[in-house]
Structure formats: C-alpha cells, structure tokens
Design a protein around this motif. Structure first.
Motif, PDB file in Angstrom:
ATOM      1  N   LYS A   3       0.843  -1.203   0.000  1.00  0.00           N
ATOM      2  CA  LYS A   3       0.000   0.000   0.000  1.00  0.00           C
ATOM      3  C   LYS A   3       0.882   1.259   0.000  1.00  0.00           C
ATOM      4  CE  LYS A   3      -3.689  -0.014   2.542  1.00  0.00           C
ATOM      5  NZ  LYS A   3      -4.590   0.048   3.724  1.00  0.00           N
ATOM      6  N   GLU A  56       2.445   1.628  -3.411  1.00  0.00           N
ATOM      7  CA  GLU A  56       1.456   2.111  -4.381  1.00  0.00           C
ATOM      8  C   GLU A  56       1.202   3.606  -4.207  1.00  0.00           C
ATOM      9  OE1 GLU A  56      -1.830  -0.556  -3.700  1.00  0.00           O
ATOM     10  OE2 GLU A  56      -1.010  -2.051  -5.094  1.00  0.00           O
ATOM     11  N   GLN A  57       1.097   4.062  -2.956  1.00  0.00           N
ATOM     12  CA  GLN A  57       0.904   5.493  -2.701  1.00  0.00           C
ATOM     13  C   GLN A  57       2.080   6.305  -3.236  1.00  0.00           C
ATOM     14  OE1 GLN A  57       0.361   5.485   1.547  1.00  0.00           O
ATOM     15  NE2 GLN A  57      -1.841   5.163   1.415  1.00  0.00           N
ATOM     16  N   GLN A  58       3.267   5.725  -3.183  1.00  0.00           N
ATOM     17  CA  GLN A  58       4.476   6.393  -3.674  1.00  0.00           C
ATOM     18  C   GLN A  58       4.723   6.098  -5.150  1.00  0.00           C
ATOM     19  OE1 GLN A  58       6.889   5.876   0.533  1.00  0.00           O
ATOM     20  NE2 GLN A  58       8.033   5.619  -1.326  1.00  0.00           N
TER      21      GLN A  58
END
Length: 119
Positions: free
Chosen positions: A42, A45-47
C-alpha cells in the motif's frame, strides 16, 4: 562433515529461490517494522513505486533483480520505530549518515546551496 556440506548447499540453493527470497523479506518486514506485506505494498502504491525522496523507480526485494541503490528499503524513525515511507537504498543511507538529525540535514542543504559554483 559431508552431511554438513550437503545441508549448507541445500540452504544456499533454498535462499536463492525467488519465492523464498520474497517470503524471507515479508517475514523481516513484520519482524523488524511490524509491517505486513499488504501495508508495505500500500505504501509503495501510494508512492507509485518511487523513492519518497529522489523519485527513483524502486526494485522490491524478492521481486526482480537486485540492483543495489535502486532497492526499496523501509525508512523508519529510529526512536519510535514508526515507518515513514520507502526509500531507495542510497537516500536511506544518506539519512542514516546524518543520524536523522534535521539540523544537520539543514546545514548540509545550506552548504550545498551556498557552494553551487565551488569555493
């Protein structure tokens, strides 16, 4: 002695199997950072699978080929243990070299800003 050598060779072969590398990495994330694989992904994915500092494309350990400084490493506060993000190995080493001391990092920034053209 021969039996010990067989066991060592088996262990070396086991460690180099891609699936086992990933499983070992997942275990270490949980052990050292209390970070599940799902939460790790997660954050990545955010990065957008980029280093949170320099923006370099990250290589996840156990997936893809080892690539030294491009390897994704967990950055955490050494006092609290709280995970801050995921960095490339090079940026993580830089922060560690400064001891996570913001005042020193600011001094380094000011030094670089003031000496762009040399002495």
């Amino acid at each position: 002695e021969e039996e010990k050598e067989k066991k060592r060779n088996f262990a070396r072969a086991w460690i180099n199997i891609k699936e086992n590398k990933l499983r070992r990495y997942q275990t270490s994330l949980l052990k050292f950072y209390n970070l599940t694989w799902e939460n790790y992904v997660k954050i990545l994915e955010q990065q957008e699978y980029l280093c949170a500092i320099c923006g370099k494309q990250l290589v996840v350990p156990g997936q893809g080929e080892y690539n030294g400084n491009d390897t994704a490493v967990v950055d955490h506060n050494h006092e609290t243990g709280v995970v801050r993000g995921i960095l490339c190995r090079k940026c993580n080493k830089a922060l560690g070299g400064f001891g996570d001391d913001i005042s020193i990092i600011k001094k380094a920034f000011n030094y670089l800003e003031g000496n762009r053209d040399g002495c």
